[in-house]
Design an enzyme around this catalytic site. Structure first.
Site, PDB file in Angstrom:
ATOM      1  CE  LYS A  58      -3.875  -2.303   2.295  1.00 51.17           C
ATOM      2  NZ  LYS A  58      -4.655  -2.577   3.490  1.00 51.17           N
ATOM      3  CD  GLN A 102      -3.546  -4.322   6.585  1.00 52.09           C
ATOM      4  OE1 GLN A 102      -3.661  -3.273   5.971  1.00 52.09           O
ATOM      5  NE2 GLN A 102      -3.996  -5.464   6.111  1.00 52.09           N
ATOM      6  CG  ASP A 125      -9.356   0.393   5.442  1.00 54.30           C
ATOM      7  OD1 ASP A 125      -9.174  -0.159   4.343  1.00 54.30           O
ATOM      8  OD2 ASP A 125      -8.602   0.261   6.418  1.00 54.30           O
TER       9      ASP A 125
HETATM   10  N1  GUN Z   1      -7.086  -6.496   6.633  1.00 52.28           N
HETATM   11  C1  GUN Z   1      -7.547  -7.243   5.601  1.00 52.28           C
HETATM   12  N2  GUN Z   1      -8.111  -6.462   4.661  1.00 52.28           N
HETATM   13  C2  GUN Z   1      -8.012  -5.197   5.106  1.00 52.28           C
HETATM   14  C3  GUN Z   1      -8.410  -3.941   4.564  1.00 52.28           C
HETATM   15  O1  GUN Z   1      -8.999  -3.834   3.477  1.00 52.28           O
HETATM   16  N3  GUN Z   1      -8.116  -2.850   5.328  1.00 52.28           N
HETATM   17  C4  GUN Z   1      -7.499  -2.951   6.528  1.00 52.28           C
HETATM   18  N4  GUN Z   1      -7.273  -1.829   7.207  1.00 52.28           N
HETATM   19  N5  GUN Z   1      -7.113  -4.095   7.058  1.00 52.28           N
HETATM   20  C5  GUN Z   1      -7.374  -5.213   6.339  1.00 52.28           C
END
Ligand code: GUN
Length: 299
Positions: A58, A102, A125
């Site tokens: 990311k 995350q 998100d």
């Molecule tokens: N863990 C698994 N998928 C995601 C996501 O799309 N965003 C975040 N913040 N954590 C995750």
């Protein structure tokens, strides 16, 4: 009389890698031409190897698009109070337009409290109650929408076109990250939507009616040929780590691709289907948040 055997046409394999790369290029182009610098802060707590890879990807992609990209690595024993303090700082920082923590978080931290502490306008998100509420009431133009469901919608439209009216979409899975927001997006696109989950009696009876079938449960190869109507569009959100016959680690989806793909009109592979779309949509969300902040600043 000659017998003409009509074999099924080959399914369209939805290439998420290529579609995501096109979206990333569009985002990079917008950043260059609009003279805007979106800022994305990604917070990683602990050292789970899969999460570390996702977070690094990311941050790297954001930098490649000309974003200001900040990665904050915290030890697994960081206190909830310290994490909330860091989020408050990021909320107040005008160069940061997107804040992402995350998941999953260590057990001693209340993930709900953490998500709710992110300023909804920076919640790229789309997990904050304010954004979930906007999505579920159809106020999408003011929401930030979760990235994986956005990516799935893009892939479905790649297969079917922009008009999904009247299609029966069946979502297998009811998570807050994928199943529920995806169902909302599909309703908003005028689909008839069914949600199938672990307590559904006879899930196959529903999935066999699906024009669009999305699997997002994290159960390897759950969806087999008996679950699928001929000609359906099948989207596989699952990314499950498994050992193959030779003992080598591989990724498999929630769909038994070998069995199911000959039945479909379009299908996503794993890997290379939905996976790459999530980061592309995160970049798009961060650009959107930056544009909104700029407009707000002008207003
Ligand atoms: N863990 C698994 N998928 C995601 C996501 O799309 N965003 C975040 N913040 N954590 C995750």
């Amino acid at each position: 009389m000659d017998i003409v055997r009509l074999s099924s046409p080959k399914p369209l394999i939805l290439n998420g890698q290529k579609i995501a790369a096109d979206i990333v290029a569009e985002v990079r182009n917008s950043v260059e031409h609009e003279g805007i610098t979106p800022g994305l802060a990604v917070v990683l707590v602990g050292s789970d190897p899969a999460s570390a890879v996702y977070v690094r990807n990311k941050s790297t992609r954001a930098r490649e698009c000309g974003f200001l990209s900040r990665q904050i690595d915290l030890s697994a024993d960081v206190s909830e109070a310290e994490l909330l303090r860091i989020i408050a700082e990021l909320n107040a920082d005008p160069v940061v337009h997107g804040v992402l923590v995350q998941l999953p978080l260590p057990r001693h931290i209340d993930a709900k409290r953490v998500i709710e502490s992110i300023d909804p306008v920076k919640d790229v998100d789309g997990f904050h109650y304010a954004n979930a509420g906007r999505l579920s009431t159809g106020a999408i133009e003011t929401a930030l929408v979760p990235c994986t469901p956005l990516g799935v919608m893009r892939l479905i439209k790649e297969a079917i076109g922009p008009d999904l009216s009247g299609k029966h979409a069946v979502v297998v899975g009811r998570s807050n990250i994928v199943g529920k927001p995806l169902a909302q997006l599909l309703i908003n696109a005028n689909c008839t939507v069914s949600i199938v989950h672990s307590r559904t009696a006879e899930p196959e009876a529903l999935t066999r009616q699906a024009d669009i079938l999305i699997a997002a449960v994290g159960v390897p190869k759950l969806v087999n040929a008996s679950w699928v109507k001929k000609g359906a569009v099948v989207i596989d959100v699952g990314i499950n780590r498994e050992l193959d016959a030779a003992g080598k680690a591989t990724l498999v989806g929630d769909v038994d691709y070998g069995q199911v793909s000959p039945l479909t009109s379009a299908i996503t592979p794993v890997p290379g289907g939905v996976g790459p779309m999530t980061i592309a949509m995160l970049l798009q969300n961060t650009l959107l948040a930056a544009r909104r902040a700029q407009q707000g600043a002008k207003a």
